[in-house]
Write a protein that holds these residues in place. Structure first.
Motif, PDB file in Angstrom:
ATOM      1  N   TYR A 241       0.922  -0.960   0.074  1.00 43.10           N
ATOM      2  CA  TYR A 241      -0.022  -0.048  -0.012  1.00 43.10           C
ATOM      3  C   TYR A 241       0.846   1.337  -0.048  1.00 43.10           C
ATOM      4  CZ  TYR A 241      -3.799   3.169   2.018  1.00 43.10           C
ATOM      5  OH  TYR A 241      -4.634   4.140   2.174  1.00 43.10           O
ATOM      6  N   TYR A 242       1.926   1.278   0.898  1.00 47.17           N
ATOM      7  CA  TYR A 242       2.800   2.436   1.075  1.00 47.17           C
ATOM      8  C   TYR A 242       3.739   2.483  -0.334  1.00 47.17           C
ATOM      9  CZ  TYR A 242       1.837   4.713   5.308  1.00 47.17           C
ATOM     10  OH  TYR A 242       0.926   5.472   6.457  1.00 47.17           O
ATOM     11  N   ALA A 243       4.011   1.450  -1.175  1.00 50.16           N
ATOM     12  CA  ALA A 243       4.594   1.584  -2.094  1.00 50.16           C
ATOM     13  C   ALA A 243       4.098   2.399  -3.126  1.00 50.16           C
ATOM     14  CB  ALA A 243       5.064   0.199  -2.665  1.00 50.16           C
ATOM     15  N   ASN A 244       2.852   2.377  -3.310  1.00 52.71           N
ATOM     16  CA  ASN A 244       1.999   3.194  -4.201  1.00 52.71           C
ATOM     17  C   ASN A 244       1.541   4.530  -3.630  1.00 52.71           C
ATOM     18  OD1 ASN A 244       1.589   1.107  -6.656  1.00 52.71           O
ATOM     19  ND2 ASN A 244       1.333  -0.274  -4.679  1.00 52.71           N
ATOM     20  N   PHE A 245       1.753   4.713  -2.178  1.00 51.83           N
ATOM     21  CA  PHE A 245       0.848   5.695  -1.621  1.00 51.83           C
ATOM     22  C   PHE A 245       1.371   7.105  -1.890  1.00 51.83           C
ATOM     23  CE2 PHE A 245       0.286   7.420   3.220  1.00 51.83           C
ATOM     24  CZ  PHE A 245      -0.993   7.338   2.881  1.00 51.83           C
ATOM     25  N   THR A 246       2.569   7.632  -2.178  1.00 53.24           N
ATOM     26  CA  THR A 246       2.888   8.960  -2.656  1.00 53.24           C
ATOM     27  C   THR A 246       2.206   9.139  -4.097  1.00 53.24           C
ATOM     28  OG1 THR A 246       5.009   8.713  -1.365  1.00 53.24           O
ATOM     29  CG2 THR A 246       4.814  10.437  -3.032  1.00 53.24           C
ATOM     30  N   ARG A 247       2.055   8.105  -4.998  1.00 59.70           N
ATOM     31  CA  ARG A 247       1.743   8.545  -6.074  1.00 59.70           C
ATOM     32  C   ARG A 247       0.059   8.880  -6.165  1.00 59.70           C
ATOM     33  NH1 ARG A 247      -0.108   3.304  -9.232  1.00 59.70           N
ATOM     34  NH2 ARG A 247      -1.543   3.538  -7.668  1.00 59.70           N
ATOM     35  N   ASP A 248      -0.425   8.054  -5.140  1.00 60.54           N
ATOM     36  CA  ASP A 248      -2.061   8.227  -4.843  1.00 60.54           C
ATOM     37  C   ASP A 248      -2.282   9.599  -4.151  1.00 60.54           C
ATOM     38  OD1 ASP A 248      -2.250   5.975  -6.651  1.00 60.54           O
ATOM     39  OD2 ASP A 248      -3.024   4.767  -5.009  1.00 60.54           O
ATOM     40  N   GLN A 249      -1.389   9.882  -3.180  1.00 59.53           N
ATOM     41  CA  GLN A 249      -1.488  11.201  -2.474  1.00 59.53           C
ATOM     42  C   GLN A 249      -1.509  12.467  -3.449  1.00 59.53           C
ATOM     43  OE1 GLN A 249       1.656  10.422   0.248  1.00 59.53           O
ATOM     44  NE2 GLN A 249       0.424  10.475   1.843  1.00 59.53           N
ATOM     45  N   HIS A 250      -0.611  12.319  -4.302  1.00 61.48           N
ATOM     46  CA  HIS A 250      -0.487  13.270  -5.580  1.00 61.48           C
ATOM     47  C   HIS A 250      -1.567  13.519  -6.093  1.00 61.48           C
ATOM     48  CE1 HIS A 250       4.257  13.186  -5.170  1.00 61.48           C
ATOM     49  NE2 HIS A 250       3.681  13.723  -4.078  1.00 61.48           N
ATOM     50  N   HIS A 251      -2.292  12.237  -6.477  1.00 58.49           N
ATOM     51  CA  HIS A 251      -3.486  12.333  -7.357  1.00 58.49           C
ATOM     52  C   HIS A 251      -4.525  12.979  -6.663  1.00 58.49           C
ATOM     53  CE1 HIS A 251      -6.215  11.034 -10.364  1.00 58.49           C
ATOM     54  NE2 HIS A 251      -7.112  10.679  -9.310  1.00 58.49           N
ATOM     55  N   LEU A 252      -4.869  12.534  -5.334  1.00 57.96           N
ATOM     56  CA  LEU A 252      -5.675  13.186  -4.618  1.00 57.96           C
ATOM     57  C   LEU A 252      -5.691  14.807  -4.413  1.00 57.96           C
ATOM     58  CD1 LEU A 252      -8.433  12.861  -2.692  1.00 57.96           C
ATOM     59  CD2 LEU A 252      -6.817  12.827  -0.756  1.00 57.96           C
ATOM     60  N   GLU A 253      -4.544  15.293  -4.149  1.00 55.29           N
ATOM     61  CA  GLU A 253      -4.130  16.556  -3.858  1.00 55.29           C
ATOM     62  C   GLU A 253      -4.283  17.352  -5.171  1.00 55.29           C
ATOM     63  OE1 GLU A 253      -0.942  19.527  -1.688  1.00 55.29           O
ATOM     64  OE2 GLU A 253      -0.439  17.347  -1.966  1.00 55.29           O
ATOM     65  N   ALA A 254      -3.747  16.864  -6.196  1.00 49.60           N
ATOM     66  CA  ALA A 254      -4.097  17.550  -7.328  1.00 49.60           C
ATOM     67  C   ALA A 254      -5.442  17.659  -8.138  1.00 49.60           C
ATOM     68  CB  ALA A 254      -3.292  16.682  -8.766  1.00 49.60           C
ATOM     69  N   ASN A 255      -6.504  16.951  -7.572  1.00 46.60           N
ATOM     70  CA  ASN A 255      -7.759  16.923  -7.963  1.00 46.60           C
ATOM     71  C   ASN A 255      -8.907  17.041  -6.878  1.00 46.60           C
ATOM     72  OD1 ASN A 255      -7.686  15.632 -10.653  1.00 46.60           O
ATOM     73  ND2 ASN A 255      -6.178  14.448  -9.645  1.00 46.60           N
TER      74      ASN A 255
END
Length: 317
Positions: A241-255
């Motif tokens: 989960y954490y290996a993909n965490f940064t990518r998905d955090q960035h997606h939320l913040e950008a949208n």
């Protein structure tokens, strides 16, 4: 589904309630229908779930657990809400008795969990217009990611004690270490090596001796018995989960401008895993109401379940 896992679910459903559960249930009046079973999401994933059906439900509540929890953490709260609400909870893939596919077949990423959540709501036939989703820790980012694309996914979303944005300075060191190599693999190995200590003390850290609390015995037992299954541990799932965490955090913040579903944010004042500053920033950016709970740590629903019940009732009005 193997016979062993089906039998395990039956034994969980038959486990006597703790004193806390009995105290909650006494307020619920007419008995509700309570069951633990399994629901197939697709040919890869089967989830263990708990469903409590009220005699005359005013709405539905769906609880999403965090690490290293299982659906059993919601048992007492579900009993309390059972007079007026249908209550659903399930084990995320990698936790409890749900499926644990090989990592080459399922990523365990927040975005992947968002699709699991969507499929569960559809398969369970839940009326979204009367649904409140309460999500903590690893459960919170997936529901918000889903809400970006499906703003009618729920009437209200309640989230807390999680990391919506890539702000390592607000996170406990071990969580920071899981986000990328070369620190991720050693941290994952250490978590597996010290699993007993994690399960015994994860909910106590950051709290004074007076504020510390014990988990109901059936919750502890379920977490211990469910740590490892089919060659995958909960720490393994957490690390992926954490290996993909940064990518998905960035997606939320950008949208964030696409986040239209009503959201409330709840945070433990003494959360040492993810500092309250994270919740303050998130609530401020989306214009959501924020409650900082005094003397509460990372697990408000375990430390003060009465407050969780009150939040659900208030959000359903």
């Amino acid at each position: 589904m193997s016979k062993d896992r089906t039998a395990n679910a039956a034994s969980v459903a038959a486990t006597p309630s703790s004193h806390t559960d009995e105290a909650f249930a006494s307020a619920s009046g007419e008995a509700a229908q309570d069951a633990v079973d399994f629901i197939e999401i697709n040919d890869l994933l089967t989830l263990r779930r708990k469903v409590v059906r009220a005699p005359a439900p005013q709405g539905t509540v769906l609880f999403l657990h965090g690490f290293p929890e299982t659906l059993m953490v919601w048992k007492g709260i579900a009993a309390t809400l059972a007079h007026d609400y249908d209550v659903h909870a399930f084990d995320w893939p990698g936790y409890g008795q749900s499926s644990r596919p090989a990592f080459v077949r399922f990523s365990y990423a927040p975005k992947a969990y968002a699709q699991v959540l969507k499929a569960y709501i559809e398969r369970a036939g839940i009326d979204r217009s009367k649904l409140v989703i309460y999500a903590t820790d690893i459960g919170a980012l997936p529901v918000l990611l889903l809400a970006l694309d499906e703003p009618t996914i729920a009437r209200q979303i309640i989230v807390g004690d999680f990391a919506p944005f890539d702000r390592p300075q607000y996170m406990w060191e071990n969580l920071q270490n899981l986000k990328a190599e070369p620190t991720a693999s050693p941290t994952r190995a250490y978590m597996n090596k010290t699993s007993d200590e994690i399960l015994q003390n994860v909910h106590r850290r950051g709290l004074s001796p007076v504020e510390q609390f014990d988990l109901p015995i059936e919750v502890q037992q379920d977490m211990f018995h469910s740590w490892s299954l089919d060659g995958v541990t909960s720490a393994d799932a957490f690390a992926h989960y954490y290996a993909n965490f940064t990518r998905d955090q960035h997606h939320l913040e950008a949208n964030l401008d696409r986040l239209k579903t009503p959201v409330k944010v709840i945070w433990g004042e003494k959360d040492i895993y993810i500092a309250r500053e994270m919740g303050i920033e998130f609530a401020g950016k989306i214009g959501a109401k924020l409650d900082i709970l005094p003397e509460i740590g990372h697990f408000p629903h375990l430390q003060n379940p009465k407050h969780t019940v009150e939040e659900i009732i208030a959000s359903s009005r």
